[in-house]
Design an enzyme around this catalytic site. Structure first.
Site, PDB file in Angstrom:
ATOM      1  CB  THR B  70      58.776  27.471  28.167  1.00 39.53           C
ATOM      2  OG1 THR B  70      58.875  26.302  28.995  1.00 39.53           O
ATOM      3  CG2 THR B  70      57.998  28.524  28.918  1.00 39.53           C
ATOM      4  CG  ASN B 148      53.488  17.370  31.361  1.00 44.85           C
ATOM      5  OD1 ASN B 148      52.341  17.629  30.971  1.00 44.85           O
ATOM      6  ND2 ASN B 148      54.005  17.913  32.437  1.00 44.85           N
ATOM      7  CD  GLN B 176      57.182  15.058  28.135  1.00 44.35           C
ATOM      8  OE1 GLN B 176      57.774  14.053  27.756  1.00 44.35           O
ATOM      9  NE2 GLN B 176      57.677  15.888  29.041  1.00 44.35           N
ATOM     10  N   GLY B 197      63.928  20.378  22.148  1.00 41.18           N
ATOM     11  CA  GLY B 197      65.113  19.561  21.902  1.00 41.18           C
ATOM     12  C   GLY B 197      65.442  18.583  23.016  1.00 41.18           C
ATOM     13  CG  HIS B 198      65.352  19.592  27.405  1.00 39.72           C
ATOM     14  ND1 HIS B 198      65.156  19.106  28.674  1.00 39.72           N
ATOM     15  CD2 HIS B 198      64.400  20.514  27.198  1.00 39.72           C
ATOM     16  CE1 HIS B 198      64.128  19.741  29.214  1.00 39.72           C
ATOM     17  NE2 HIS B 198      63.660  20.601  28.343  1.00 39.72           N
ATOM     18  CB  THR B 234      71.826  35.940  16.883  1.00 40.95           C
ATOM     19  OG1 THR B 234      71.993  37.330  16.606  1.00 40.95           O
ATOM     20  CG2 THR B 234      72.853  35.150  16.089  1.00 40.95           C
ATOM     21  CB  CYS B 322      57.852  22.498  35.496  1.00 39.63           C
ATOM     22  SG  CYS B 322      58.814  22.124  34.041  1.00 39.63           S
TER      23      CYS B 322
END
Lengths: 394, 387
Positions: B70, B148, B176, B197-198, B234, B322
């Site tokens: 996102t 997706n 995706q 990543g997920h 960071t 979502c």
């Protein structure tokens, strides 16, 4: 060789219980998307809400006022841009202090480059903002005042509640970057009457990647990240569950240890500062001696290059920084020290020692043992302070 | 428990967990710090950057770490639109983009930008020729690599060619696609590309925006010099090394896993067709991700199916996760012209690394039972002919 980490203001190691919470949530069987309706998604949502409650208690907010973000910088960006975009007509100006973190200063400057009027309020030689100077900068056109709770480079505590009262009297909103204060001092968003407050987990033994903006009730905010209904539509994106759970555990841990840690660090930090000033000729403590967080000592070793001190101490196992990590390697002396009236040369000669929960008496002894010799050796080289690189990471 | 919701989120690969655990235990310093501990953290960060670049075929310095898909979509699309503002304040966005892209477009619309929606055909893909009708003040176009919900692969290389011929920049959400099919930034010719990543066996809370060849991009989050000044904050080092390890693992297994998943998908689809002769697989005629089946079983409303399947230990989703909580039919299926009565029956089954043939067979059994229960709950849907 002894290893002494004295750079806690840059980042802290996640506490074992934080790591454990993250591991538990990251392991297989707990990888649901908190927005999914199946049972795994349900459990993920509950974990997010538990962490939200824990963080809210630490900072004196209501759970629904906590908006999780990825970083403290994001929280600061969201506060400034989000409030400005939602401000009533006629309120377009931002007021900040001269010693804010780069994520506040650069955001404000960027907005200024797009036509948003900006007032930067100077600070005194002690690194503390004078509320009267803020009052002088206020007016009916001000949308937002942003002043940090604790300065990240010198550790001075700012008069946040007084500034908030002034901001509100002028009809403006008040944002406070409390990233260096949370976990070190009691922080009460409601008590200080700030409208927005930024927090970052990795500064108090929580994980990297989890931070928050506390947006108090009746504070209007336009989201920067839109799409998806996470965080009550104030910040879209699949929640980073392990990191958020870790942040919750870190918040609970900090709340439990706050008083004891602060007292211990006050002793250690005081001994470190006094010891350095006594042992190194010409050393000066930057920032007010009394109104500071206990663990930060920013010391000017006049006549040496702070970065050389950093590298020499590093080779002796002592990890410190010049200025802040967030400005490490950036050209030019620290904007904070310059705002306090230090010469560029003295700013380049300054080193930040920041202690934390695991710092011991022996650690302080070791710093006091090796630092004077490093400074005198560098002074003996008779090298002028190097211009160019200064000031370190937050 | 049978988890067929890998497009929502995936289990973290063991090597990613290991890399994260190591980072949590050993790499405590801030990667911006000048001391050796900081430089060790920096080295791990740069290694992960190379691993990401390896999966999507770009240069390491083009990778900007962000907190997820996102943020990546916002940073790319908003960053490009603001940077190119001098040339125009209009963008083209495909009708089937993820909420993250539509959300970024919404942020821009509030800032005075005009948004043009590129339509899709009944098979769920964007025709590159639709770029030709975009007004002259358009500066950026956003078209995803794989949808997706349906898994339909978009003709991104052709779209990039058309876009560049007109001087437009192309933003591509590859969230995706990455890890499921080959993603090659150079061959695709995209200017901005996003991964998360997920969705590929890495952790949540981390993703990457690729800004290719110095494409103009204003930073979404201002601050210090992190990520070459392209993203203040960071760096989430444990997350980033987890993403890097997941990318390396996905790249290594890509060919074998792609073939394995395709065989499973075919097994699932032929089972569905046998059990439900009236079932419709959306986007069936288009090239698709090997792991995704979006199917409507007429008369079996998706919310009822979700609950019935969940009770039988099968986790799937209706449309996109979502959009859960919303009862309206998916905008993606609506854009493809799927009738409402059929769209409210859409289920997304998305397989992944741990999925097996036995799971497919068991899920088929659960689907048959669940459809019987769901049809009984909404007899009006079952009786009425699809509109």
């Amino acid at each position: 060789m002894r290893e002494v980490y004295a750079d806690h203001a840059a980042t802290t190691a996640p506490a074992p219980e934080v790591v454990e919470a993250m591991r538990a949530h990251a392991s297989r069987g707990r990888f649901g998307n908190a927005s999914s309706v199946h049972r795994r998604g349900e459990a993920a949502r509950e974990a997010v809400e538990e962490a939200r409650g824990r963080l809210a208690r630490l900072v004196g907010a209501l759970p629904e006022e906590i908006v999780f973000t990825a970083t403290g910088s994001e929280a600061n960006n969201l506060a400034l841009k989000g409030v400005l975009a939602a401000a009533p007509a006629g309120r377009t100006r931002i007021v900040i202090s001269a010693i804010e973190h780069p994520s506040v200063i650069e955001t404000a400057r960027h907005l200024a480059s797009r036509g948003v009027p900006l007032s930067v309020v100077p600070v005194g030689a002690e690194g503390i903002l004078d509320p009267a100077a803020v009052a002088a900068a206020l007016g009916p056109d001000v949308a937002l005042v942003s002043v940090m709770w604790v300065n990240n480079e010198v550790g001075t505590i700012q008069p946040v509640a007084e500034v908030a009262a002034l901001a509100h009297a002028a009809g403006a909103r008040m944002h406070c970057d409390a990233i260096q204060a949370v976990g070190k001092l009691p922080v009460d968003a409601a008590g200080a009457e700030v409208d927005l407050l930024s927090v970052a987990g990795h500064k108090f033994h929580g994980p990297l990647g989890a931070a928050a903006l506390c947006v108090r009730r009746r504070t209007r905010l336009v989201p920067l990240i839109h799409g998806g209904r996470q965080e009550r539509s104030r910040r879209a994106g699949t929640e980073d569950l392990p990191a958020i759970a870790g942040l919750g555990v870190a918040a609970e841990r900090a709340a439990a240890r706050l008083a004891a840690d602060a007292a211990r660090l006050a002793g250690l930090g005081g001994r470190l500062a006094e010891g350095l000033l006594a042992a190194v000729p010409g050393a000066r403590l930057n920032g007010d001696r009394a109104r500071r967080v206990p663990g930060i000592a920013n010391v000017c070793f006049a006549g040496v290059d702070g970065e050389a001190v950093l590298h020499e101490l590093d080779l002796l196992g002592v990890t410190v920084s010049t200025g802040s990590a967030c400005s490490a390697g950036s050209p030019g002396p620290s904007h904070v020290l310059r705002a306090m009236g230090l010469s560029a040369e003295d700013a380049h000669a300054s080193v930040r020692f920041s202690l934390g929960g695991e710092t011991s008496e022996d650690d302080v002894d070791y710093i006091l043992e090796v630092t004077p010799a490093v400074v005198s050796r560098l002074r003996a080289l008779d090298r002028p302070a190097m211009p160019g690189r200064a000031s370190g990471v937050r | 428990m049978i988890y067929f919701d890998h497009n929502a989120s995936t289990p973290v690969r063991p090597e990613a967990v290991e890399a994260m655990t190591r980072a949590l235990a050993e790499l405590h310093a801030n990667p911006s710090s000048l001391h050796r501990a900081g430089q060790r953290a920096r080295a791990a960060l740069e290694r992960a950057r190379e691993q990401v670049a390896g999966l999507v075929h770009c240069r390491p310095h083009e990778v900007v770490f962000v907190s997820g898909g996102t943020e990546g979509d916002h940073a790319g699309l908003i960053g490009a639109a603001w940077a190119l503002e001098g040339r125009g304040r209009r963008l083209g966005v495909s009708a089937i983009e993820h909420h993250a892209v539509h959300g970024a477009a919404e942020v821009l619309a509030r800032g005075g930008f005009a948004i043009e929606h590129l339509p899709v055909g009944p098979e769920g893909w964007v025709n590159p020729a639709s770029l030709d009708v975009l007004p002259a003040d358009t500066t950026v176009v956003a078209v995803m690599l794989a949808n997706n919900e349906t898994g339909v692969l978009q003709p991104v290389a052709g779209i990039a060619e058309r876009a560049h011929a007109r001087g437009l920049r192309l933003h591509c959400d590859a969230v995706q696609a990455a890890g499921k099919v080959p993603v090659d930034c150079e061959r695709l010719g995209v200017d901005y590309l996003v991964i998360s990543g997920h969705k590929l066996g890495g952790p949540k809370g981390v993703g990457a925006l690729v800004v290719r060849g110095g494409a103009p991009c204003e930073a979404l989050f201002r601050g210090s010099a992190h990520e070459g000044g392209r993203r203040g904050g960071t760096e989430n080092l444990p997350g980033i090394v987890g993403l890097g390890a997941a990318c390396a693992g996905a790249a290594r297994e890509l060919d074998a896993e792609q073939a394995r998943l395709l065989a499973l998908r075919e097994r699932l689809e032929s089972g569905l067709r046998a059990a439900f002769p009236d079932a419709v697989v959306h986007g069936a005629a288009a090239p698709r991700l090997p792991n995704t089946v979006n199917v409507s079983i007429p008369g079996a409303r998706s919310d009822h199916m979700l609950m019935a399947l969940d009770a039988r230990g099968v986790e799937v989703s209706a449309g996109a996760a979502c959009a859960s909580g919303a009862v309206e039919p998916s905008p993606v299926l609506a854009a493809m012209g799927v009738p409402g009565a059929l769209a409210v029956c859409a289920l997304r089954l998305s397989l992944g690394r741990g999925s097996t043939a036995d799971e497919v067979d068991a899920a088929l059994g659960a689907l048959v039972e669940s459809a019987r229960a769901a049809r009984a709950l909404a007899p009006e849907l079952a009786a009425g002919p699809p509109r």
